[in-house]
Design a protein around this motif. Structure first.
Motif: not given
Lengths: 81, 145
Positions: B96-102
């Motif tokens: 989920p980390l790239p999701h939150v950044l994007m």
């Protein structure tokens, strides 16, 4: 990721991107760009990024299409290229 | 087909086809930003460019056969009952980390687009055109106004 679904959406995305840049009617270009945003939304939902998918559906496909249509109506609808 | 080319196709192109499509989309957007004459077409190109990069980052966090990054009920109950003994299957959840950044990048992209369209409207009221060559012509010292 389901690769068959992926390939179909990616092909449609490239096609809609090219159409949005090639049509001379700017209203049609904004609408095709809205289709492009919804295809991206589908792709993200399919990748497991549901939060990104619904943000894109509301903000990307909804709001940006609306402000683009509003700009087209307050400026000129025909484009030279 | 050459065996080297076939193995290159099999190892580099086919498993990573989504990355290749993102590069194609990014280059379509870059081309539109540089070569298109109409300001709204340029902005559509900018949005395509942005979404291609966001797609790349989200795609990095995707896993084969993984579900959405939300704990299911049984895992949650087990973790509540046995603290310190969470055996969460990491392969079952997308990262989920790239999701939150994007998520931030999408909102920034839309606000950039909104500001740019507002500037395009102001340009239209000042110059009476949103075509780049006509605006440049009016900006020349010899041109009227």
């Amino acid at each position: 990721m389901i690769w068959q679904f992926d390939i179909i959406i990616l092909i449609f995305m490239v096609v809609t991107a090219v159409i949005a840049l090639r049509v001379k009617d700017l209203l049609a270009a904004s609408m095709v760009f809205g289709i492009y945003s919804f295809l991206i939304c589908l792709l993200w939902a399919e990748m497991g990024a549901v939060d990104v998918a619904f943000t894109e559906a509301t903000v990307g496909a909804g709001v940006s299409t609306v402000i683009m249509v509003a700009t087209v109506f307050s400026t000129r609808r025909r484009s030279k290229d | 087909m050459e065996p080297a080319l076939a193995s290159f196709l099999q190892e580099q192109i086919v498993p990573k086809f989504n990355y290749w499509v993102y590069v194609v989309l990014m280059m379509i957007g870059l081309y539109a930003m540089i070569a298109k004459n109409n300001l709204i077409k340029k902005l559509i190109g900018m949005s395509i460019f942005q979404t291609a990069i966001i797609l790349f980052y989200v795609s990095v966090g995707a896993k084969d056969g993984a579900g959405i990054p939300i704990l299911d009920h049984h895992t949650y109950e087990h973790a509540l009952e046995h603290p310190g003994d969470e055996h969460i299957d990491r392969d079952g959840y997308a990262n989920p980390l790239p999701h939150v950044l994007m998520l931030t990048a999408i909102v920034v992209g839309v606000s950039t687009l909104g500001l740019a369209l507002a500037i395009a409207q102001r340009i239209f009221t000042s110059f009476g055109s949103i075509e780049e060559d006509e605006i440049l012509e009016k900006l020349q010292p010899g041109g009227h106004d």
